[in-house]
Design a protein around this motif. Structure first.
Motif, PDB file in Angstrom:
ATOM      1  N   UNK A  74       0.861  -1.181   0.000  1.00  0.00           N
ATOM      2  CA  UNK A  74       0.000   0.000   0.000  1.00  0.00           C
ATOM      3  C   UNK A  74       0.895   1.227   0.000  1.00  0.00           C
ATOM      4  N   UNK A  75       0.691   2.148  -0.944  1.00  0.00           N
ATOM      5  CA  UNK A  75       1.539   3.341  -1.015  1.00  0.00           C
ATOM      6  C   UNK A  75       1.576   4.087   0.324  1.00  0.00           C
ATOM      7  N   UNK A  76       2.781   4.446   0.730  1.00  0.00           N
ATOM      8  CA  UNK A  76       2.959   5.178   1.981  1.00  0.00           C
ATOM      9  C   UNK A  76       3.065   4.293   3.204  1.00  0.00           C
ATOM     10  N   UNK A  77       2.952   2.992   3.036  1.00  0.00           N
ATOM     11  CA  UNK A  77       3.040   2.034   4.143  1.00  0.00           C
ATOM     12  C   UNK A  77       4.153   1.045   3.861  1.00  0.00           C
TER      13      UNK A  77
ATOM     14  N   UNK B 118      -5.463  -9.914  10.908  1.00  0.00           N
ATOM     15  CA  UNK B 118      -6.582  -9.022  11.196  1.00  0.00           C
ATOM     16  C   UNK B 118      -6.109  -7.725  11.844  1.00  0.00           C
ATOM     17  N   UNK B 119      -5.105  -7.805  12.713  1.00  0.00           N
ATOM     18  CA  UNK B 119      -4.602  -6.594  13.371  1.00  0.00           C
ATOM     19  C   UNK B 119      -4.006  -5.625  12.356  1.00  0.00           C
ATOM     20  N   UNK B 120      -3.324  -6.139  11.358  1.00  0.00           N
ATOM     21  CA  UNK B 120      -2.748  -5.279  10.321  1.00  0.00           C
ATOM     22  C   UNK B 120      -3.867  -4.601   9.539  1.00  0.00           C
TER      23      UNK B 120
ATOM     24  N   UNK C 207      -7.240   0.198   8.249  1.00  0.00           N
ATOM     25  CA  UNK C 207      -8.581   0.788   8.167  1.00  0.00           C
ATOM     26  C   UNK C 207      -8.672   2.025   9.055  1.00  0.00           C
ATOM     27  N   UNK C 208      -8.099   1.945  10.254  1.00  0.00           N
ATOM     28  CA  UNK C 208      -8.109   3.098  11.165  1.00  0.00           C
ATOM     29  C   UNK C 208      -7.371   4.282  10.550  1.00  0.00           C
ATOM     30  N   UNK C 209      -6.338   3.995   9.760  1.00  0.00           N
ATOM     31  CA  UNK C 209      -5.578   5.055   9.085  1.00  0.00           C
ATOM     32  C   UNK C 209      -6.300   5.577   7.839  1.00  0.00           C
ATOM     33  N   UNK C 210      -7.469   5.032   7.526  1.00  0.00           N
ATOM     34  CA  UNK C 210      -8.239   5.489   6.383  1.00  0.00           C
ATOM     35  C   UNK C 210      -7.796   4.881   5.062  1.00  0.00           C
ATOM     36  N   UNK C 211      -7.228   3.688   5.102  1.00  0.00           N
ATOM     37  CA  UNK C 211      -6.701   3.068   3.881  1.00  0.00           C
ATOM     38  C   UNK C 211      -7.530   1.855   3.436  1.00  0.00           C
ATOM     39  N   UNK C 212      -8.803   1.854   3.778  1.00  0.00           N
ATOM     40  CA  UNK C 212      -9.679   0.749   3.376  1.00  0.00           C
ATOM     41  C   UNK C 212      -9.774   0.656   1.862  1.00  0.00           C
ATOM     42  N   UNK C 213      -9.885   1.780   1.186  1.00  0.00           N
ATOM     43  CA  UNK C 213      -9.986   1.769  -0.273  1.00  0.00           C
ATOM     44  C   UNK C 213      -8.745   1.132  -0.901  1.00  0.00           C
TER      45      UNK C 213
END
Length: 153
Positions: free
Chosen positions: A88-91, A124-126, A131-137
């Protein structure tokens, strides 16, 4: 009256002990986060290595363990790596383990002729952290899930 207070104290202590034991047990039973640095996870070969992306992605971490995964399809006659990559970009790149599936069972997608399905599980923790960081999309984008494979010898 003294008996009743003793019973309440004993009950509260027992409840705290049971909850503590359950919490500690749950910590030890959690599946480990798979490191992308493990030497066995990726095939080291001089042959051409190919990559495939997720055919279907399921992200439902609120349903518990084993509800964040991607389905990959690998051509027959090829061996897949033991871990997949989630970029994921930025991660930082995350990795997850794979599980082969029955060739006749693919939920929700049609099986390609001459391919076999593999399911890659993300911890699941990852997923919850992303998701909390707003990267669900980005988590739902197939091009972010990558699995390598090589031709069998």
């Amino acid at each position: 009256m003294l008996r009743k207070s003793r019973f309440c104290i004993l009950f509260a202590l027992t409840l705290v002990c049971v909850i503590s034991v359950y919490y500690i047990w749950n910590l030890f039973e959690r599946s480990p986060v798979t490191s992308c640095d493990t030497p066995y996870g990726f095939l080291q070969t001089k042959q051409a290595k190919y990559y495939t992306f997720a055919e279907e992605i399921v992200v439902q971490p609120w349903r518990g363990q084993h509800h964040v995964y991607a389905l990959f399809q690998i051509p027959d006659g090829y061996q897949h790596e033991y871990l997949f990559r989630l970029k994921i970009p930025g991660e930082s790149t995350q990795c997850g383990g794979l599980m082969p599936l029955d060739k006749n069972i693919l939920a929700g997608i049609s099986r390609k002729q001459g391919y076999y399905p593999v399911r890659g599980y993300l911890n699941t923790r990852i997923a919850l952290n992303l998701i909390i960081q707003g990267k669900l999309n980005q988590l739902n984008q197939p091009q972010n899930w990558q699995l390598g494979y090589v031709k069998n010898n």
